[in-house]
Design an enzyme around this catalytic site. Structure first.
Site, PDB file in Angstrom:
ATOM      1  N   ASP A  35       0.850  -1.197   0.000  1.00  0.00           N
ATOM      2  CA  ASP A  35       0.000   0.000   0.000  1.00  0.00           C
ATOM      3  C   ASP A  35       0.885   1.246   0.000  1.00  0.00           C
ATOM      4  OD1 ASP A  35      -3.209   0.505   0.994  1.00  0.00           O
ATOM      5  OD2 ASP A  35      -1.800   2.177   1.168  1.00  0.00           O
ATOM      6  N   ASN A  94     -12.869  -3.159   2.722  1.00  0.00           N
ATOM      7  CA  ASN A  94     -13.754  -1.992   2.766  1.00  0.00           C
ATOM      8  C   ASN A  94     -14.684  -2.060   1.560  1.00  0.00           C
ATOM      9  OD1 ASN A  94     -12.451  -0.945   5.054  1.00  0.00           O
ATOM     10  ND2 ASN A  94     -10.905   0.094   3.812  1.00  0.00           N
ATOM     11  N   GLN A 101     -14.110   2.795   1.565  1.00  0.00           N
ATOM     12  CA  GLN A 101     -13.530   2.350   0.290  1.00  0.00           C
ATOM     13  C   GLN A 101     -13.256   3.583  -0.557  1.00  0.00           C
ATOM     14  OE1 GLN A 101     -15.862  -0.408  -2.080  1.00  0.00           O
ATOM     15  NE2 GLN A 101     -14.171  -0.734  -3.527  1.00  0.00           N
ATOM     16  N   SER A 102     -12.042   3.665  -1.098  1.00  0.00           N
ATOM     17  CA  SER A 102     -11.679   4.825  -1.922  1.00  0.00           C
ATOM     18  C   SER A 102     -11.260   4.426  -3.327  1.00  0.00           C
ATOM     19  CB  SER A 102     -10.563   5.629  -1.253  1.00  0.00           C
ATOM     20  OG  SER A 102      -9.407   4.836  -1.097  1.00  0.00           O
ATOM     21  N   HIS A 107     -10.359  -5.114  -3.425  1.00  0.00           N
ATOM     22  CA  HIS A 107      -9.023  -5.354  -2.861  1.00  0.00           C
ATOM     23  C   HIS A 107      -9.145  -5.769  -1.413  1.00  0.00           C
ATOM     24  CE1 HIS A 107      -9.978  -1.041  -2.474  1.00  0.00           C
ATOM     25  NE2 HIS A 107      -9.329  -1.078  -1.317  1.00  0.00           N
ATOM     26  N   LEU A 108      -8.233  -6.631  -1.020  1.00  0.00           N
ATOM     27  CA  LEU A 108      -8.175  -7.129   0.352  1.00  0.00           C
ATOM     28  C   LEU A 108      -6.917  -6.543   0.988  1.00  0.00           C
ATOM     29  CD1 LEU A 108      -8.699 -10.854   1.345  1.00  0.00           C
ATOM     30  CD2 LEU A 108      -6.925  -9.495   2.370  1.00  0.00           C
ATOM     31  N   HIS A 109      -7.105  -5.805   2.088  1.00  0.00           N
ATOM     32  CA  HIS A 109      -5.947  -5.285   2.834  1.00  0.00           C
ATOM     33  C   HIS A 109      -5.426  -6.385   3.752  1.00  0.00           C
ATOM     34  CE1 HIS A 109      -6.813  -0.812   2.302  1.00  0.00           C
ATOM     35  NE2 HIS A 109      -8.017  -1.297   2.041  1.00  0.00           N
TER      36      HIS A 109
HETATM   37  P1  DGP Z   1      -9.586   1.563   0.337  1.00  0.00           P
HETATM   38  O1  DGP Z   1      -9.672   2.833   1.170  1.00  0.00           O
HETATM   39  O2  DGP Z   1     -10.074   0.343   1.119  1.00  0.00           O
HETATM   40  O3  DGP Z   1     -10.281   1.714  -0.989  1.00  0.00           O
HETATM   41  O4  DGP Z   1      -8.045   1.310   0.058  1.00  0.00           O
HETATM   42  C1  DGP Z   1      -7.364   1.817  -1.042  1.00  0.00           C
HETATM   43  C2  DGP Z   1      -5.900   1.765  -0.711  1.00  0.00           C
HETATM   44  O5  DGP Z   1      -5.180   1.937  -1.915  1.00  0.00           O
HETATM   45  C3  DGP Z   1      -5.422   2.847   0.254  1.00  0.00           C
HETATM   46  O6  DGP Z   1      -4.980   2.234   1.461  1.00  0.00           O
HETATM   47  C4  DGP Z   1      -4.256   3.508  -0.471  1.00  0.00           C
HETATM   48  C5  DGP Z   1      -3.965   2.577  -1.613  1.00  0.00           C
HETATM   49  N1  DGP Z   1      -3.526   3.222  -2.829  1.00  0.00           N
HETATM   50  C6  DGP Z   1      -4.185   4.221  -3.490  1.00  0.00           C
HETATM   51  N2  DGP Z   1      -3.515   4.557  -4.603  1.00  0.00           N
HETATM   52  C7  DGP Z   1      -2.427   3.733  -4.664  1.00  0.00           C
HETATM   53  C8  DGP Z   1      -1.357   3.589  -5.604  1.00  0.00           C
HETATM   54  O7  DGP Z   1      -1.268   4.276  -6.622  1.00  0.00           O
HETATM   55  N3  DGP Z   1      -0.426   2.645  -5.321  1.00  0.00           N
HETATM   56  C9  DGP Z   1      -0.493   1.859  -4.197  1.00  0.00           C
HETATM   57  N4  DGP Z   1       0.493   0.967  -4.010  1.00  0.00           N
HETATM   58  N5  DGP Z   1      -1.495   1.965  -3.302  1.00  0.00           N
HETATM   59  C10 DGP Z   1      -2.446   2.892  -3.533  1.00  0.00           C
END
Ligand code: DGP
Length: 121
Positions: A35, A94, A101-102, A107-109
């Site tokens: 992340d 999320n 969720q953004s 995706h699974l964290h």
């Molecule tokens: P969520 O909030 O559950 O949708 O998580 C999205 C995650 O994606 C957030 O923790 C940050 C990550 N993220 C967003 N843009 C990028 C990117 O360009 N590269 C990587 N490696 N992670 C990203």
């Protein structure tokens, strides 16, 4: 059946190699990468190669791939040393804006390397 992809989706671009990420794990159906904004010493995102807006849509349309996310998470947790008897890690999906969720590609964290609190914020 052809798996869906979205040419405008950030995570589809990471899965196809068009945007760089620190890839830690790959399979035929999944990709995992660190992340960009880690919330724990280990913070890895496991995504399906196919595009669905969230985990619910993935489970409905490709249940086998949804299961692969959990299998990849298990392997990553072992590789990162999170699965010892006193260890542990958190898997988060999320789903929807109210759940924070953004990025609207399922995706699974995988979070670990520190003690987690409960309830989640
Ligand atoms: P969520 O909030 O559950 O949708 O998580 C999205 C995650 O994606 C957030 O923790 C940050 C990550 N993220 C967003 N843009 C990028 C990117 O360009 N590269 C990587 N490696 N992670 C990203």
């Amino acid at each position: 059946m052809t798996s869906p992809t979205d040419p405008d989706c950030l995570f589809c671009k990471i899965a196809s190699g068009n945007i760089e990420a620190t890839i830690v794990h790959e399979s035929e159906t999944t990709v995992a990468f660190r992340d960009l904004n880690p919330q724990a010493p280990t913070h890895v995102l496991v995504i399906p190669r196919s595009h669905y807006p969230n985990a619910a849509a993935l489970a409905e349309n490709e249940p086998a791939t949804a299961a692969h996310l959990f299998d990849a998470a298990r392997e990553i947790a072992a590789e990162e040393g999170l699965d010892g008897p006193d260890g542990g890690y958190r898997m988060v999906l999320n789903t929807g804006p109210a759940a924070h969720q953004s990025v609207f590609h399922a995706h699974l964290h995988v979070l670990g390397g520190r003690t987690m609190t409960w309830p989640p914020g």
